[in-house]
Design a protein around this motif. Structure first.
Motif, PDB file in Angstrom:
ATOM      1  N   ARG A 114       0.877  -1.180   0.000  1.00  0.00           N
ATOM      2  CA  ARG A 114       0.000   0.000   0.000  1.00  0.00           C
ATOM      3  C   ARG A 114       0.914   1.230   0.000  1.00  0.00           C
ATOM      4  O   ARG A 114       1.294   1.739   1.051  1.00  0.00           O
ATOM      5  CB  ARG A 114      -0.923   0.004   1.222  1.00  0.00           C
ATOM      6  CG  ARG A 114      -1.894  -1.169   1.268  1.00  0.00           C
ATOM      7  CD  ARG A 114      -2.770  -1.128   2.517  1.00  0.00           C
ATOM      8  NE  ARG A 114      -1.948  -1.271   3.721  1.00  0.00           N
ATOM      9  CZ  ARG A 114      -1.597  -2.451   4.244  1.00  0.00           C
ATOM     10  NH1 ARG A 114      -1.961  -3.584   3.640  1.00  0.00           N
ATOM     11  NH2 ARG A 114      -0.865  -2.512   5.333  1.00  0.00           N
ATOM     12  N   ILE A 115       1.252   1.681  -1.183  1.00  0.00           N
ATOM     13  CA  ILE A 115       2.224   2.766  -1.317  1.00  0.00           C
ATOM     14  C   ILE A 115       1.621   4.091  -0.864  1.00  0.00           C
ATOM     15  O   ILE A 115       0.543   4.482  -1.308  1.00  0.00           O
ATOM     16  CB  ILE A 115       2.708   2.881  -2.774  1.00  0.00           C
ATOM     17  CG1 ILE A 115       3.445   1.596  -3.170  1.00  0.00           C
ATOM     18  CG2 ILE A 115       3.624   4.093  -2.939  1.00  0.00           C
ATOM     19  CD1 ILE A 115       3.928   1.587  -4.590  1.00  0.00           C
ATOM     20  N   GLY A 116       2.310   4.747   0.035  1.00  0.00           N
ATOM     21  CA  GLY A 116       1.910   6.062   0.518  1.00  0.00           C
ATOM     22  C   GLY A 116       3.140   6.891   0.809  1.00  0.00           C
ATOM     23  O   GLY A 116       4.270   6.378   0.828  1.00  0.00           O
ATOM     24  N   ALA A 117       2.944   8.172   1.038  1.00  0.00           N
ATOM     25  CA  ALA A 117       4.073   9.078   1.265  1.00  0.00           C
ATOM     26  C   ALA A 117       4.891   8.660   2.492  1.00  0.00           C
ATOM     27  O   ALA A 117       6.130   8.633   2.454  1.00  0.00           O
ATOM     28  CB  ALA A 117       3.561  10.509   1.425  1.00  0.00           C
ATOM     29  N   LYS A 118       4.210   8.315   3.576  1.00  0.00           N
ATOM     30  CA  LYS A 118       4.914   7.942   4.801  1.00  0.00           C
ATOM     31  C   LYS A 118       5.738   6.677   4.597  1.00  0.00           C
ATOM     32  O   LYS A 118       6.887   6.580   5.052  1.00  0.00           O
ATOM     33  CB  LYS A 118       3.906   7.745   5.938  1.00  0.00           C
ATOM     34  CG  LYS A 118       4.543   7.494   7.288  1.00  0.00           C
ATOM     35  CD  LYS A 118       3.512   7.371   8.394  1.00  0.00           C
ATOM     36  CE  LYS A 118       2.888   8.719   8.698  1.00  0.00           C
ATOM     37  NZ  LYS A 118       2.016   8.666   9.909  1.00  0.00           N
ATOM     38  N   ALA A 119       5.167   5.690   3.900  1.00  0.00           N
ATOM     39  CA  ALA A 119       5.885   4.442   3.656  1.00  0.00           C
ATOM     40  C   ALA A 119       7.119   4.682   2.798  1.00  0.00           C
ATOM     41  O   ALA A 119       8.192   4.109   3.052  1.00  0.00           O
ATOM     42  CB  ALA A 119       4.957   3.429   2.980  1.00  0.00           C
ATOM     43  N   LEU A 120       6.993   5.533   1.790  1.00  0.00           N
ATOM     44  CA  LEU A 120       8.120   5.807   0.896  1.00  0.00           C
ATOM     45  C   LEU A 120       9.223   6.591   1.603  1.00  0.00           C
ATOM     46  O   LEU A 120      10.410   6.327   1.400  1.00  0.00           O
ATOM     47  CB  LEU A 120       7.635   6.568  -0.337  1.00  0.00           C
ATOM     48  CG  LEU A 120       6.732   5.773  -1.296  1.00  0.00           C
ATOM     49  CD1 LEU A 120       6.236   6.677  -2.419  1.00  0.00           C
ATOM     50  CD2 LEU A 120       7.480   4.573  -1.864  1.00  0.00           C
ATOM     51  N   VAL A 121       8.832   7.554   2.442  1.00  0.00           N
ATOM     52  CA  VAL A 121       9.829   8.325   3.194  1.00  0.00           C
ATOM     53  C   VAL A 121      10.574   7.407   4.159  1.00  0.00           C
ATOM     54  O   VAL A 121      11.807   7.464   4.276  1.00  0.00           O
ATOM     55  CB  VAL A 121       9.160   9.483   3.958  1.00  0.00           C
ATOM     56  CG1 VAL A 121      10.140  10.113   4.947  1.00  0.00           C
ATOM     57  CG2 VAL A 121       8.659  10.542   2.983  1.00  0.00           C
ATOM     58  N   GLY A 122       9.819   6.550   4.853  1.00  0.00           N
ATOM     59  CA  GLY A 122      10.449   5.618   5.779  1.00  0.00           C
ATOM     60  C   GLY A 122      11.407   4.679   5.073  1.00  0.00           C
ATOM     61  O   GLY A 122      12.536   4.445   5.539  1.00  0.00           O
ATOM     62  N   LEU A 123      10.987   4.136   3.933  1.00  0.00           N
ATOM     63  CA  LEU A 123      11.842   3.219   3.184  1.00  0.00           C
ATOM     64  C   LEU A 123      13.094   3.936   2.674  1.00  0.00           C
ATOM     65  O   LEU A 123      14.200   3.383   2.735  1.00  0.00           O
ATOM     66  CB  LEU A 123      11.058   2.626   2.010  1.00  0.00           C
ATOM     67  CG  LEU A 123      11.834   1.638   1.126  1.00  0.00           C
ATOM     68  CD1 LEU A 123      12.272   0.422   1.930  1.00  0.00           C
ATOM     69  CD2 LEU A 123      10.977   1.215  -0.068  1.00  0.00           C
ATOM     70  N   ALA A 124      12.924   5.155   2.179  1.00  0.00           N
ATOM     71  CA  ALA A 124      14.077   5.912   1.679  1.00  0.00           C
ATOM     72  C   ALA A 124      15.083   6.159   2.791  1.00  0.00           C
ATOM     73  O   ALA A 124      16.306   6.069   2.580  1.00  0.00           O
ATOM     74  CB  ALA A 124      13.606   7.240   1.070  1.00  0.00           C
ATOM     75  N   TYR A 125      14.603   6.461   3.990  1.00  0.00           N
ATOM     76  CA  TYR A 125      15.512   6.745   5.106  1.00  0.00           C
ATOM     77  C   TYR A 125      16.292   5.496   5.518  1.00  0.00           C
ATOM     78  O   TYR A 125      17.520   5.545   5.674  1.00  0.00           O
ATOM     79  CB  TYR A 125      14.739   7.295   6.308  1.00  0.00           C
ATOM     80  CG  TYR A 125      15.667   7.772   7.403  1.00  0.00           C
ATOM     81  CD1 TYR A 125      16.110   9.084   7.428  1.00  0.00           C
ATOM     82  CD2 TYR A 125      16.124   6.901   8.394  1.00  0.00           C
ATOM     83  CE1 TYR A 125      16.987   9.520   8.414  1.00  0.00           C
ATOM     84  CE2 TYR A 125      17.004   7.320   9.375  1.00  0.00           C
ATOM     85  CZ  TYR A 125      17.432   8.638   9.380  1.00  0.00           C
ATOM     86  OH  TYR A 125      18.323   9.057  10.344  1.00  0.00           O
TER      87      TYR A 125
END
Length: 293
Positions: free
Chosen positions: A220-231
């Motif tokens: 379930r792609i969302g902004a929070k998930a992507l930011v967390g994964l990038a970090y």
């Protein structure tokens, strides 16, 4: 005082530039690592634990490959590879996967306090690996911190550790091995190359882990998930280690591991500010006790 005078001073009183810079680098690495659990929890809002861990390692592997190519880093010597594989197994696969699974049922605050025992584990592994023996005062302080963490864990779980706690403790053991081995290797190789080669060595496994996760876990792609994964990919898995291993090389594994006692307290701050978690009263108390140690 002239430059010549400074150069001839005994080492005990001469300016310890290497020690100062090593301490600063290790402390900055700890600050970056303190955000890892909140960032992992964010990634879990969109990805399963296997997917998150696999993508984290795969993306970090791409960054590592780009760094190694850009810096024209030579291949490590044969004697370096066993240690690099220990770093890969402990810091790239084992610890991230175990803690990510644990964070599905454990809060970031609780998990942060449990891994407060990591400095002791790292010092034990380093002592066994190198033959160096820290002082009795060091062991007393480290053991006191470990007892505080164990007491907190049993208090929160009503005397019986949860599955998440067991996963965290196993994660601590494998991560300690990776930390200690990486710190030892950083005396021969630049810290950036140590983690870069370790991440790159794990890349095939991380690609398989990613494929398995994507095939079996919902996304379930969302902004929070992507930011967390990038970090966790760019910082927790690569950038933070560059600083951490360089700091270890400058001040030694035991001293650097003691700086990490501040990490649980920092993560507690992030768990409140970023995650909105309610801290049990014992959490900050235990974190402060461990920090004082």
């Amino acid at each position: 005082m002239t430059a010549h005078d400074s150069a001839t001073l005994p080492s005990a009183i001469a300016p310890q530039r290497g020690t100062t810079s090593g301490t600063a680098l290790a402390a900055l690495g700890v600050a970056f690592f303190s955000l890892s659990f909140p960032a992992t929890a964010w990634s879990l809002t969109g990805f399963g634990p296997w997917t998150s861990t696999g993508l984290r390692g795969a993306l970090a592997g791409v960054l590592a490959a780009l760094y190694l190519l850009a810096s024209a880093a030579p291949l490590p010597k044969r004697r370096h590879w066993p240690g690099l594989l220990v770093v890969s197994g402990g810091c790239v696969l084992g610890f991230p996967l175990l803690t990510t699974i644990a964070l599905r049922t454990s809060s970031t605050a609780h998990s942060a306090v449990v891994i407060g025992v990591l400095p002791l584990a790292t010092a034990v592994v380093a002592a066994l690996r190198t033959g160096r023996r820290p002082s009795r005062a060091f062991w007393a302080a480290a053991l006191a911190g470990a007892v505080a963490v164990l007491g907190f864990t049993l208090l929160q779980s009503h005397g019986r550790p949860t599955v998440a706690d067991l996963l965290l403790f196993v994660g601590v053991v494998v991560c300690a091995a990776g930390y200690a081995e990486g710190g030892r290797l950083s005396r021969d190789l630049p810290g950036a190359q140590v983690i870069a080669w370790a991440v790159l060595a794990a890349l095939p496994v991380m690609v398989v882990t990613s494929a398995f996760g994507l095939a079996t876990e919902p996304v379930r792609i969302g902004a929070k998930a992507l930011v967390g994964l990038a970090y966790i990919a760019a910082v927790s898995q690569f950038g933070g280690f560059v600083l951490w291993y360089r700091g270890m090389a400058g001040i030694g594994v035991p001293r650097a591991s003691q700086l990490q006692l501040a990490q649980p307290l920092l993560t507690l701050v992030w768990s409140v500010l970023l995650m909105g978690e309610h801290l049990p009263a014992a959490a900050p108390v235990t974190a402060v006790v461990v920090l004082v140690c």
